[in-house]
Design an enzyme around this catalytic site. Structure first.
Site, PDB file in Angstrom:
ATOM      1  N   LYS A  83       0.876  -1.167   0.000  1.00 16.22           N
ATOM      2  CA  LYS A  83       0.000   0.000   0.000  1.00 16.22           C
ATOM      3  C   LYS A  83       0.917   1.221   0.000  1.00 16.22           C
ATOM      4  O   LYS A  83       1.958   1.222   0.675  1.00 16.22           O
ATOM      5  CB  LYS A  83      -0.865  -0.054   1.263  1.00 16.22           C
ATOM      6  CG  LYS A  83      -1.952   1.018   1.354  1.00 16.22           C
ATOM      7  CD  LYS A  83      -2.786   0.806   2.629  1.00 16.22           C
ATOM      8  CE  LYS A  83      -3.921   1.803   2.772  1.00 16.22           C
ATOM      9  NZ  LYS A  83      -4.729   1.589   3.991  1.00 16.22           N
TER      10      LYS A  83
ATOM     11  N   SER B  19      -9.724   1.693   2.954  1.00 19.43           N
ATOM     12  CA  SER B  19      -8.857   2.489   2.116  1.00 19.43           C
ATOM     13  C   SER B  19      -7.831   1.696   1.300  1.00 19.43           C
ATOM     14  O   SER B  19      -7.321   2.220   0.311  1.00 19.43           O
ATOM     15  CB  SER B  19      -8.090   3.492   2.991  1.00 19.43           C
ATOM     16  OG  SER B  19      -7.223   2.824   3.881  1.00 19.43           O
TER      17      SER B  19
ATOM     18  N   SER C 206      -9.960  -0.837   6.935  1.00 16.19           N
ATOM     19  CA  SER C 206      -9.313  -0.571   5.645  1.00 16.19           C
ATOM     20  C   SER C 206      -8.645  -1.772   4.979  1.00 16.19           C
ATOM     21  O   SER C 206      -8.266  -1.692   3.815  1.00 16.19           O
ATOM     22  CB  SER C 206      -8.285   0.540   5.793  1.00 16.19           C
ATOM     23  OG  SER C 206      -8.926   1.787   5.843  1.00 16.19           O
TER      24      SER C 206
END
Lengths: 458, 95
Positions: free
Chosen positions: A66, A141, A165
């Site tokens: 990420k 997210s 997330s």
């Protein structure tokens, strides 16, 4: 995990991963950056294998991070304008451990800017699309990481989970997603959101890979004083005899097909001699409100460091230092970043602190106690991950409260520091993925992973 | 709690950012809705409950009082910004 060997070269695996990344990138927008050096690294691993030198437990395994993990591999942007141009000289501990085992980075994945969001639509670089339906969101997210694993580009991807997330995008894309016990994996080198709930975790295609990744990355780190002494290596999976389901979570506001998937799983467990325990947990419905007080408060504090002075984007037209701060932050943050910072400063300001922040901190205690009581009656809890499957792009992005409600089942765990695991549980008639969430007491990560494995085999 | 433009400007000031007019209007209604939502917490009885600020369950982590090896050198850190003069970061006037 499929690792490189004499028969299965790292170069072949990495080449295939890069080809798939290039193929899907234009339509799905999964990556903020793709690693052009990946093949060189793969060649080196193949050379070591050919010459009989030792290689790591993840030799040649293509993976993604990420884009909020620091490493001098591409820019770390957190999908935020204000960090554009920032290449970190330091490496996150989790990334360091994965690299040391020979994993090969394919790219940095898209997220909601600073991980603020549940759809990856709040990215400065545009949204990531759902792996099953291009008109729908990836979840967030960590949307890019979930889609990178779902489209089989990489074998695993890192994520961060502050309120869901990892678990929600995993459920939206039909993959496994683990949010470990708070403190299990070092947060050093991860762009901070809310320090008391942020967790590093993973997306994989199966539970065994989660187990290996935990073995490799969990443990105490002198650079993160909230990292726990390594409990994972010493822990054993406990037999799961009783699974709790939460009565209050079975209502009309949840999508009918998700409720049906939960019921089907419960029936499946019943036939395999797992006792189902109905739980009453009335405080959990207040967790979301407490979360959206505590987390913005911590965000307001953590994001105050982004001032445009030392790294990242700096606004050009400022004749005075205070203007420079205000212009840089005004131009560099997304609307959702601003909303959360402002809410945080509101709940922390004198006159409102007791009514909001202190109240939420007390609610947090009530929620922790409620879980403790629940785990006296059962070994694990099974819940939906989110109230609905992947929603359409644009349908919630201008309605923050509707977006926050996405996290209603995932945030209570973060407030209590508990581990949670998304397991795939079929698809809707429309072909959208459904996931269910396993929740355990603190340090029960291995039990969760092992139980997911047993469920897969049943 | 009613949110007006004055509240928004005050919060923007506390947050150190400039807001455009259209942004301020949108934030006013957003923040109003969020505050209304989080106010539902008042329905939870927290009488006599102690607050929780962290879930780490550990206290007083000690380490020897020695300087830890840093991952980045001052030069590496200074190279992250373009406006360096005499080994210092240059900013616009402060006063």
């Amino acid at each position: 995990m499929k690792i490189a060997s004499q028969e299965n070269s790292a170069v072949a695996m990495v080449k295939a991963a890069l080809e798939r990344a290039e193929k899907y990138q234009p339509e799905y927008h999964i990556f903020n950056w793709i690693n052009e050096q990946a093949l060189d690294q793969a060649q080196e691993i193949d050379r070591r294998i050919a010459s009989g030198e030792p290689v790591g437990r993840l030799a040649g395994v293509p993976y993604a991070i990420k884009d909020n993990f620091l490493a001098p591999l591409g820019e770390t942007t957190a999908s935020a304008h204000i960090l554009e141009g920032f290449t970190s000289p330091v490496t996150a501990t989790a990334v360091q451990k994965l690299e040391a085992e020979g994993a090969v980075l394919i790219g940095r994945t898209n997220l909601d800017a600073f991980a603020h969001g549940s759809s990856t639509e709040n990215s400065y670089f545009g949204p990531t699309k759902n792996s099953k339906d291009l008109s729908r969101v990836a979840g967030g997210s960590s949307g890019g990481s979930a889609v990178a694993v779902a489209l089989d580009i990489v074998q695993f991807a890192t994520g961060t989970d502050t309120g869901g997330s990892i678990r929600q995008p995993a459920s939206f894309n039909g993959v496994y997603g683990l949010k470990p016990t708070y403190g299990a994996i070092s947060r050093y080198g991860v762009v901070a959101m809310a320090s008391s709930t942020d967790c590093v975790g993973f997306f994989t295609g199966n539970p065994d890979d989660l187990d290996l990744l935990m073995e490799i990355t969990a443990g105490q780190d002198a650079k993160d004083l909230t990292s726990l002494p390594d409990f994972y290596a010493q822990s054993q999976a406990k037999p799961v005899k009783k699974v709790g389901i939460i009565k209050d979570f079975d209502n009309e506001s949840i999508d009918a097909e998700i409720r049906a998937a939960l019921k089907a799983k419960v029936e499946q467990l019943r036939v395999s001699d797992v006792e189902i325990v109905e739980l009453e947990m009335p405080a959990l419905k207040h967790a979301l409100a407490a979360y959206y007080i505590i987390v913005p408060a911590e965000i307001a504090s953590n994001l105050s460091r982004h001032d445009g002075i030392r790294y990242g984007f700096r606004s050009e037209s400022s004749s005075h230092l205070q203007d420079l701060y205000c212009n840089t932050r005004g131009e560099g943050f997304m609307s959702e970043n601003k909303r959360r910072i402002m809410i945080g400063n509101f709940v922390l300001s004198s006159g409102f602190y007791d009514a909001y922040y202190l109240k939420a901190a007390k609610a947090r205690t009530v929620i922790i106690n409620e879980y403790a009581k629940a785990f006296e009656k059962c070994d694990l809890i099974l819940t939906p991950v989110s109230p609905n499957p992947a929603f359409e792009l644009g349908s919630k992005v201008n309605d923050p409260v509707a977006m926050y409600l996405e996290d209603v089942f995932s945030v209570p765990l973060n407030l209590a520091g508990l581990p949670g695991l998304t397991v795939p549980a079929g698809q809707t008639k429309q072909g959208l993925d459904i996931g269910l969430q396993l929740v355990g007491p603190r340090r029960s990560d291995r039990t969760l992973i092992n139980f997911a494995k047993e469920m897969e085999e049943k | 709690m009613e949110v007006n433009q004055e509240t928004i400007q005050h919060l923007a000031e506390l947050s150190n950012f400039a807001l455009s007019e259209s942004e301020s209007a949108g934030l006013q209604s957003n923040i109003q809705e969020i505050l209304t939502y989080i106010s539902e917490l008042n329905q939870l009885d927290t009488e006599g409950i102690e607050p929780t600020y962290q879930v780490f369950e550990m206290e007083n982590i000690w380490r020897p009082d020695e300087i830890m090896k840093q991952d980045a050198s001052p030069d590496e850190l200074l190279s992250l910004t373009e406006t360096v003069e005499k080994h210092q970061i240059k900013v616009p006037k402060v006063l």
